[in-house]
Design a protein around this motif. Sequence first.
Motif, PDB file in Angstrom:
ATOM      1  N   TYR A  49      46.867  80.807  77.587  1.00 58.01           N
ATOM      2  CA  TYR A  49      45.834  81.408  78.440  1.00 58.01           C
ATOM      3  C   TYR A  49      45.639  80.542  79.675  1.00 58.01           C
ATOM      4  O   TYR A  49      45.642  79.334  79.568  1.00 58.01           O
ATOM      5  N   HIS A  82      49.511  83.620  79.693  1.00 57.46           N
ATOM      6  CA  HIS A  82      50.130  84.412  78.619  1.00 57.46           C
ATOM      7  C   HIS A  82      51.638  84.567  78.849  1.00 57.46           C
ATOM      8  O   HIS A  82      52.192  85.664  78.760  1.00 57.46           O
ATOM      9  N   TRP A 136      51.635  90.320  77.275  1.00 57.85           N
ATOM     10  CA  TRP A 136      51.989  89.191  76.411  1.00 57.85           C
ATOM     11  C   TRP A 136      52.102  89.658  74.961  1.00 57.85           C
ATOM     12  O   TRP A 136      53.052  89.329  74.258  1.00 57.85           O
TER      13      TRP A 136
END
Length: 182
Positions: A59, A62, A105
């Motif tokens: 994060y 991703h 992702w």
Amino acid sequence: MIDLMDDEDPDVRDAAYRYAGGLNDEKIIEPIVSMLNNPDDEQFHANGINSLVKLWYDYPFHENTSEAAYRATMDYLRTTPVTDKIPTWTAVTSFKNKADNFEEWRARATYYNPDEIEQIMIDLIKNPDANWLGRTGAVEVIAAHCSKEAFDALSPVVDSLTDNNAKFIQDEYKNQAENLNK
């Protein structure tokens, strides 16, 4: 970096665990898991987990998708016995956020299993020995990663908590419920 994880200086070791995930190399997983399995190394757990999470979740980008790092993270979150320090509360909260490209992702991260995450988080929420920050973070993770139905089904679990920290978890549940209903 792996050699630095065994350095005599704890600050050097901590920095090695903190930055290892940025290498995007699965060779770091085994030494991190070894450290996580050693309760005497608890001071390094947060940075070790953050490096693992960078390998599988990354994060806000991703971009990374390491199933081995995901497995190691889930295994750590299942650690028993649970204490106020293990699993470290920052491990629980390390993947509570999602960026706009999350669904892209997720299509590549075939190992990602919200049902598994949900069960691990419920177990932590129910465990009065777990750190209260981790338990409130577990509520956030369920709100972010699980279905609305799964989050709603958590209500009786949270309402039934009676330990000294129950109010913190119950308040976080209410906050997350309000956010989900906006």
